[in-house]
Write a protein that holds these residues in place. Structure first.
Motif, short mmCIF file in Angstrom:
data_model
loop_
_atom_site.label_atom_id
_atom_site.label_comp_id
_atom_site.label_asym_id
_atom_site.label_seq_id
_atom_site.Cartn_x
_atom_site.Cartn_y
_atom_site.Cartn_z
N PHE A 52 0.81 -1.21 0.00
CA PHE A 52 0.00 0.00 0.00
C PHE A 52 0.85 1.26 0.00
O PHE A 52 0.36 2.34 -0.25
CB PHE A 52 -0.91 0.04 1.23
N PHE A 53 2.13 1.09 0.32
CA PHE A 53 2.97 2.27 0.55
C PHE A 53 4.25 2.22 -0.24
O PHE A 53 4.80 1.14 -0.49
CB PHE A 53 3.26 2.40 2.05
N GLY A 66 7.41 6.17 1.88
CA GLY A 66 6.33 5.89 2.81
C GLY A 66 4.99 6.49 2.43
O GLY A 66 4.01 6.35 3.16
N ASP A 67 4.92 7.16 1.29
CA ASP A 67 3.65 7.73 0.84
C ASP A 67 2.73 6.63 0.33
O ASP A 67 3.19 5.59 -0.12
CB ASP A 67 3.91 8.74 -0.29
N PHE A 101 10.71 2.13 3.98
CA PHE A 101 9.43 2.08 4.66
C PHE A 101 8.75 0.75 4.38
O PHE A 101 8.95 0.17 3.31
CB PHE A 101 8.52 3.23 4.21
N CYS A 102 7.96 0.29 5.34
CA CYS A 102 7.23 -0.96 5.16
C CYS A 102 6.24 -0.81 4.01
O CYS A 102 5.45 0.12 3.99
CB CYS A 102 6.50 -1.32 6.45
N CYS A 142 5.11 2.20 7.86
CA CYS A 142 5.97 2.60 8.98
C CYS A 142 7.43 2.55 8.54
O CYS A 142 7.80 1.76 7.69
CB CYS A 142 5.75 1.66 10.17
N PRO A 143 8.27 3.40 9.15
CA PRO A 143 9.70 3.35 8.79
C PRO A 143 10.30 2.02 9.24
O PRO A 143 9.90 1.47 10.25
CB PRO A 143 10.31 4.50 9.61
N LEU A 144 11.25 1.53 8.46
CA LEU A 144 11.98 0.33 8.84
C LEU A 144 13.24 0.76 9.57
O LEU A 144 13.88 1.74 9.21
CB LEU A 144 12.34 -0.48 7.60
#
Ligand SMILES: [Zn+2]
Ligand SMILES: [Zn+2]
Length: 242
Positions: A11-12, A17-18, A227-228, A233-235
């Motif tokens: 989704f991101f 991360g957007d 980002f995941c 979320c940030p990794l």
């Protein structure tokens, strides 16, 4: 409305991360390719995780994830609180008399009780530092119900043993997850983040793996992601090595 959705699939944007924009091949925010083939160019996944503790641990997205998760849970449970009694009334299991209303009240009460107990479970634990000193695979048996009887079933439990800086030993069981088990190597230095909204064991050296786990939704990510791809979320990554 919340920018993030809870669900499966990408989704991101794995780079910024957007939210991924459907129908687009490139991220309009950062210009990175969404497609698996072009996404990383010639860069290798090995080493991309970097070395060192990540400074992204304070990112507000982790808390936001929990807020969104709660919001969607309330919507679901709210919907069930209407759907279940409606079905029971429609099928004639209950009617709108005193007894029926009591049954509806109990069902809705139990639903919300479980929902809130689930969402607000856990508590802040103290952080700790440690090192992987042992790994073992335990062959265990459990009793499972089969018809009216119980039968014995064999299963394996993957256990990673940490020695904390105070000398104590901590064993963490990764029930059936061999991937998690393999992720830790003997000698690895780790830090446990004990915050309720962010409970995870971070490895100091992430440069030896081609994968990274999202500490929020536990999605397995390519180490080149920032980002995941599932929850945005940030990794947690260290400093790149080159
Ligand atoms: Zn992007
Ligand atoms: Zn995630």
């Amino acid at each position: 409305m919340a920018k993030k959705l809870i669900g499966y699939g990408d989704f991101f944007c794995s780079n910024c991360g957007d939210r991924i924009e459907k129908g687009k091949k490139k991220c309009p925010a950062c210009g990175v390719w969404y497609s698996e083939k072009k996404r990383y160019g010639t860069s290798s996944a090995l080493g991309a995780g970097g070395i060192g503790w990540s400074d992204r641990i304070k990112d507000p997205r982790y808390k936001k994830y929990d807020r969104n998760y709660r919001r969607y849970s309330y919507i679901w449970v709210g919907a069930l609180s209407i759907i279940i009694p409606t079905i029971m009334l429609a099928t004639g299991d209950i009617s709108l008399d005193k007894e029926g209303i009591t049954v509806i009240a109990v069902i809705i009460g139990v639903l919300w009780l479980f929902c809130l107990a689930f969402l607000y479970r856990g508590r802040n634990k103290p952080d700790w530092d440690g090192q992987v000193v042992d790994k073992r695979i335990d062959n265990k048996t459990r009793r499972v119900k089969s018809g009216d009887d119980y039968i014995k079933e064999n299963y394996v439990e993957y256990i990673v043993v940490f020695r904390l800086t105070d000398g104590s030993i901590k064993e963490v069981s990764y029930k059936d997850s061999q991937t998690r088990f393999d992720y830790f190597r003997i000698g690895d230095y780790v830090h446990f983040h004990g915050k309720k909204h962010l409970s995870a064991i971070e490895k100091y050296d992430k440069s030896q793996d081609e994968i990274l786990f999202c500490i929020k939704c536990h999605q397995l990510n390519d180490a080149r992601n920032n980002f995941c791809s599932r929850c945005g979320c940030p990794l947690l990554k260290g400093k790149p090595q080159k």
